[in-house]
Design a protein around this motif. Sequence first.
Motif, mmCIF file in Angstrom:
data_model
loop_
_atom_site.group_PDB
_atom_site.id
_atom_site.type_symbol
_atom_site.label_atom_id
_atom_site.label_comp_id
_atom_site.label_asym_id
_atom_site.label_seq_id
_atom_site.Cartn_x
_atom_site.Cartn_y
_atom_site.Cartn_z
ATOM 1 N N CYS A 69 0.842 -1.198 0.000
ATOM 2 C CA CYS A 69 0.000 0.000 0.000
ATOM 3 C C CYS A 69 0.878 1.249 0.000
ATOM 4 O O CYS A 69 2.102 1.163 -0.016
ATOM 5 N N ASN A 70 0.219 2.406 0.046
ATOM 6 C CA ASN A 70 0.939 3.678 0.005
ATOM 7 C C ASN A 70 1.490 4.113 1.354
ATOM 8 O O ASN A 70 2.616 4.596 1.456
ATOM 9 N N HIS A 71 0.663 3.989 2.402
ATOM 10 C CA HIS A 71 0.954 4.702 3.651
ATOM 11 C C HIS A 71 1.846 3.935 4.616
ATOM 12 O O HIS A 71 2.540 4.548 5.423
ATOM 13 N N PRO A 104 -9.865 2.416 1.397
ATOM 14 C CA PRO A 104 -9.500 3.835 1.408
ATOM 15 C C PRO A 104 -10.367 4.673 2.342
ATOM 16 O O PRO A 104 -9.973 5.785 2.708
ATOM 17 N N TYR A 107 -8.260 4.438 5.358
ATOM 18 C CA TYR A 107 -6.998 5.148 5.149
ATOM 19 C C TYR A 107 -7.043 5.860 3.805
ATOM 20 O O TYR A 107 -6.707 5.283 2.771
ATOM 21 N N ASP A 109 -5.105 7.806 2.432
ATOM 22 C CA ASP A 109 -3.820 7.797 1.738
ATOM 23 C C ASP A 109 -3.725 6.643 0.742
ATOM 24 O O ASP A 109 -2.905 6.687 -0.181
ATOM 25 N N ASP A 110 -4.539 5.614 0.949
ATOM 26 C CA ASP A 110 -4.497 4.442 0.083
ATOM 27 C C ASP A 110 -5.592 4.451 -0.976
ATOM 28 O O ASP A 110 -5.949 3.400 -1.525
ATOM 29 N N SER A 111 -6.126 5.609 -1.278
ATOM 30 C CA SER A 111 -7.144 5.715 -2.323
ATOM 31 C C SER A 111 -6.535 5.398 -3.683
ATOM 32 O O SER A 111 -5.306 5.459 -3.876
ATOM 33 N N ASN A 114 -4.473 8.239 -5.056
ATOM 34 C CA ASN A 114 -3.159 8.323 -4.416
ATOM 35 C C ASN A 114 -2.244 7.182 -4.847
ATOM 36 O O ASN A 114 -1.016 7.350 -4.857
ATOM 37 N N ARG A 118 1.536 7.648 -6.226
ATOM 38 C CA ARG A 118 2.670 6.903 -5.662
ATOM 39 C C ARG A 118 3.401 6.117 -6.739
ATOM 40 O O ARG A 118 4.644 6.094 -6.795
#
Length: 208
Positions: A69-71, A104, A107, A109-111, A114, A118
């Motif tokens: 994931c992103n975050h 998402p 979180y 940030d994990d859309s 996004n 990333r």
Amino acid sequence: MKTLKILVGVAFVIAISAFALDKVSGAKIDKGYSIGDVATDFKLKNVDDSLVSLEDYKDAKGFIVVFTCNHCPYSVAYEDRIIALDATFKTKGYPVVAINPNNPKAYPDDSFDNMKIRANDKGFTFPYLFDDGQKIYPQYGATKTPHVYVLEKTPQGNIVRYIGAIDNNYKDASAADQKYVEDAVNALLKGEKVPVEVTKAIGCSIKA
């Protein structure tokens, strides 16, 4: 005797309730895949808005499926190593396929938007897919980000050959002296048994 009957009755009610809950939720009773299981395919949206499935890779010998994931700081720490795995093994028949399993709403940030940012910022060389509705990660049994599944393509399907961490040091790639995924894929390319088949995935819990 009366107490025993009451206890048996209570246990029966609990069992029926659990069964009913499972039927309503549609949740799987098992905990995902074990070594030797055939992994499900999927068709998930990539950051380029295309739909990607494993069957798209006609010439692949297998796959390095990474739930990430992103975050999550663990995922971020491993991004360069995931890119390196793809660079090393894609041309040998084992491409990386990354999947974001997080909700998402839990979180932002994990859309998906996004994820696109990333992937572009890091220059991902592999698909970065969104598990919309969180349907795929429970089938695999992933619990962390990152969580890796090395699959071998066979006439029977994509067989799970390794489950767990990328290596044994998330903080410092140069200090990792056990490179589980790399060793697993190299063994499969040689037609050998994977030396370490299961390790504990280290990372953030998947956000439902």
